[in-house]
Scaffold this motif. Structure first.
Motif, short mmCIF file in Angstrom:
data_model
loop_
_atom_site.label_atom_id
_atom_site.label_comp_id
_atom_site.label_asym_id
_atom_site.label_seq_id
_atom_site.Cartn_x
_atom_site.Cartn_y
_atom_site.Cartn_z
N ASP A 96 3.28 9.12 -6.70
CA ASP A 96 2.57 10.35 -6.31
C ASP A 96 2.60 10.54 -4.80
N TRP A 97 2.33 9.47 -4.04
CA TRP A 97 2.30 9.53 -2.58
C TRP A 97 3.68 9.90 -2.01
N VAL A 98 4.69 9.22 -2.49
CA VAL A 98 6.05 9.45 -1.98
C VAL A 98 6.53 10.85 -2.35
N ALA A 99 6.26 11.29 -3.58
CA ALA A 99 6.69 12.62 -4.01
C ALA A 99 6.04 13.72 -3.17
N ARG A 100 4.80 13.48 -2.71
CA ARG A 100 4.08 14.47 -1.89
C ARG A 100 4.45 14.38 -0.42
N GLY A 101 5.33 13.45 -0.06
CA GLY A 101 5.70 13.31 1.34
C GLY A 101 4.63 12.66 2.17
N GLY A 102 3.89 11.73 1.57
CA GLY A 102 2.81 11.04 2.28
C GLY A 102 3.32 10.23 3.46
N ALA A 103 2.42 9.89 4.35
CA ALA A 103 2.77 9.17 5.58
C ALA A 103 3.44 7.84 5.27
N GLU B 280 0.87 -1.17 0.00
CA GLU B 280 0.00 0.00 0.00
C GLU B 280 0.90 1.21 0.00
N MET B 281 0.39 2.39 0.27
CA MET B 281 1.20 3.59 0.09
C MET B 281 2.14 3.87 1.26
N ARG B 282 1.85 3.34 2.44
CA ARG B 282 2.67 3.62 3.61
C ARG B 282 3.72 2.55 3.87
N TYR B 283 3.61 1.45 3.17
CA TYR B 283 4.47 0.31 3.46
C TYR B 283 4.48 -0.62 2.25
N GLY B 284 5.61 -1.25 2.02
CA GLY B 284 5.67 -2.26 0.98
C GLY B 284 6.90 -2.12 0.11
N LEU B 285 7.12 -3.12 -0.69
CA LEU B 285 8.28 -3.18 -1.57
C LEU B 285 8.34 -1.97 -2.50
N LEU B 286 7.21 -1.59 -3.09
CA LEU B 286 7.20 -0.45 -4.00
C LEU B 286 7.56 0.84 -3.27
N VAL B 287 7.08 0.99 -2.05
CA VAL B 287 7.41 2.17 -1.26
C VAL B 287 8.91 2.21 -0.99
N ASP B 288 9.48 1.07 -0.61
CA ASP B 288 10.93 1.01 -0.36
C ASP B 288 11.71 1.48 -1.59
N LEU B 289 11.33 0.96 -2.76
CA LEU B 289 12.06 1.32 -3.98
C LEU B 289 11.86 2.78 -4.35
N ALA B 290 10.63 3.27 -4.24
CA ALA B 290 10.36 4.66 -4.60
C ALA B 290 11.15 5.62 -3.72
N ARG B 291 11.21 5.34 -2.43
CA ARG B 291 11.91 6.22 -1.51
C ARG B 291 13.42 6.22 -1.79
N ALA C 250 -9.53 -12.65 -9.03
CA ALA C 250 -8.28 -12.09 -9.54
C ALA C 250 -8.04 -10.69 -8.97
N PRO C 251 -6.78 -10.34 -8.72
CA PRO C 251 -6.48 -8.97 -8.28
C PRO C 251 -7.01 -7.94 -9.28
N GLU C 252 -7.51 -6.84 -8.75
CA GLU C 252 -8.13 -5.82 -9.60
C GLU C 252 -7.21 -4.65 -9.93
N VAL C 253 -6.26 -4.34 -9.05
CA VAL C 253 -5.42 -3.16 -9.25
C VAL C 253 -4.13 -3.57 -9.96
N PRO C 254 -3.87 -3.05 -11.17
CA PRO C 254 -2.68 -3.45 -11.92
C PRO C 254 -1.41 -2.79 -11.39
N LEU C 255 -0.28 -3.40 -11.73
CA LEU C 255 1.01 -2.89 -11.28
C LEU C 255 1.23 -1.45 -11.72
N SER C 256 0.83 -1.11 -12.93
CA SER C 256 1.04 0.26 -13.41
C SER C 256 0.33 1.27 -12.51
N GLN C 257 -0.87 0.93 -12.04
CA GLN C 257 -1.59 1.83 -11.14
C GLN C 257 -0.90 1.94 -9.79
N LEU C 258 -0.39 0.82 -9.30
CA LEU C 258 0.33 0.84 -8.03
C LEU C 258 1.58 1.72 -8.12
N ILE C 259 2.28 1.65 -9.23
CA ILE C 259 3.47 2.48 -9.41
C ILE C 259 3.08 3.95 -9.44
#
Length: 352
Positions: free
Chosen positions: A330-337, A215-226, A316-325
């Motif tokens: 957006d969340w990380v760039a805005r300084g989200g929690a 999700e936006m506060r935690y996870g592999l994608l958050v680690d990489l984005a930061r 099946a999962p509904e949210v695609p990887l492109s949307q998660l990215i």
């Protein structure tokens, strides 16, 4: 089209704040609503105050209401932060404070025909392995004795498989486990306890091998984005991974109660994409106008799970990887929690 996407789904371009995030994470999937309509009796969530538990419990509540069913949804935790307990109460989840390692306290918990087991220990395992084993391998036996007549959906992890060659679809449920490190070994111990009680006491169990919820506060994608935004080096050794939107994983976990049986039903909760760390970091770099800094090179294997069975059985999962990215950038760039808890997904020796 990716198995994670739907031509009729419209997602917000941006998740504005934590309230909107929690609402999105707890929006019931159609399969979760159907499950709550089909099942009877209360639902108790053990270990509800973790990273995933609050939105899962809230989804159970919302799916129950949408299904037109009357039931208690009960969240159990030590609740070391009172705000977490109050937040659950505000959305209609009853709460009970309980140290699950206290066997007498577990015995005093209310009956519930539906149990979602989320208790476990991962980070900090190195140096305090005995507590990790107690949480991950002894506590399941305590819970199975208390809820022997219930359906139990129990969270496990894809770490029980060990590393598998990239590009071959990932580990499947019938692969022989090959856990690396004491954390993964203790998680296999958890599975074996549930399996034992399922076989000997007839307890209906669904074992959920999650790899990895984000999700936006935690996870592999958050680690990489930061790391990309900060200009920190990204180690490519663990070059591939799976991610799944936590809301999709919540819905699949709830639905799995319908599949709980004896012997244990085992299923992977994983996204449909074999994510390339290099490609994802490059995508973040484009969004931040900041090229990523890489070190090392991709090993030929990684911790990968095949989610085909789960998509067929649980939706099946509904949210695609492109949307998660997009959301994460957006969340990380805005300084989200942020929860401030790195996943350490890059660990190849099983130490956390």
């Amino acid at each position: 089209m990716s198995a994670a996407s739907s031509p009729s789904t419209s997602w917000p371009a941006s998740i504005v704040d934590e309230a909107a995030l929690d609402d999105l994470l707890s929006t019931p999937t159609p399969a979760a609503v159907d499950a709550m309509r089909s099942l009877r009796g209360d639902v108790i969530v053990l270990g509800v105050a973790g990273k995933m538990g609050p939105t899962l419990a809230r989804m159970v509540r919302r799916a129950t209401d949408l299904a037109g069913v009357t039931r208690r949804v009960i969240g159990v935790s030590r609740f070391t932060e009172a705000a977490h307990e109050e937040a659950l109460r505000r959305v209609g989840v009853d709460t009970i404070r309980c140290d699950l390692l206290d066997e007498s306290a577990v015995a005093a918990l209310p009956d519930a025909p539906n149990v979602i087991y989320m208790a476990g220990r991962k980070f900090g395992s190195s140096g305090l392995e005995s507590l990790t084993w107690a949480m991950n391998a002894w506590l399941p036996a305590v819970v199975c004795k208390r809820y022997a007549e219930s359906r139990i959906a129990a969270f496990s992890t894809g770490n029980v498989y060990g590393l598998t060659p990239a590009g071959r679809g990932g580990s499947r449920e019938d692969d022989v486990p090959a856990p690396v490190g004491e954390y993964a070994m203790s998680c296999l111990g958890r599975e074996r306890m549930f399996e034992h009680f399922s076989r000997t006491h007839g307890t209906r169990v669904a074992m959920l091998r999650l790899n990895y919820a984000t999700e936006m506060r935690y996870g592999l994608l958050v680690d990489l984005a930061r790391k990309v935004l900060a200009g920190a080096p990204v180690d490519l050794a663990m070059g591939y991974a799976n991610v799944i939107w936590q809301g999709d994983a919540n819905g699949m976990a709830i639905t799995s109660l319908l599949h709980a049986h004896t012997p244990s039903y085992v299923v992977n909760l994983a996204g449909p994409d074999e994510l390339s760390v290099r490609a994802v970091c490059t995508a973040f770099g484009e969004r931040f106008s900041k090229p990523p800094v890489f070190v090392g090179a991709e090993a030929p294997d990684a911790l990968l799970s095949n989610g085909t069975k789960g998509w067929a059985d649980l939706g099946a999962p509904e949210v695609p990887l492109s949307q998660l990215i997009d959301w994460t950038a957006d969340w990380v760039a805005r300084g989200g929690a942020s929860l401030g808890k790195p996943t350490h997904f890059e660990s190849r020796d099983g130490r956390f």
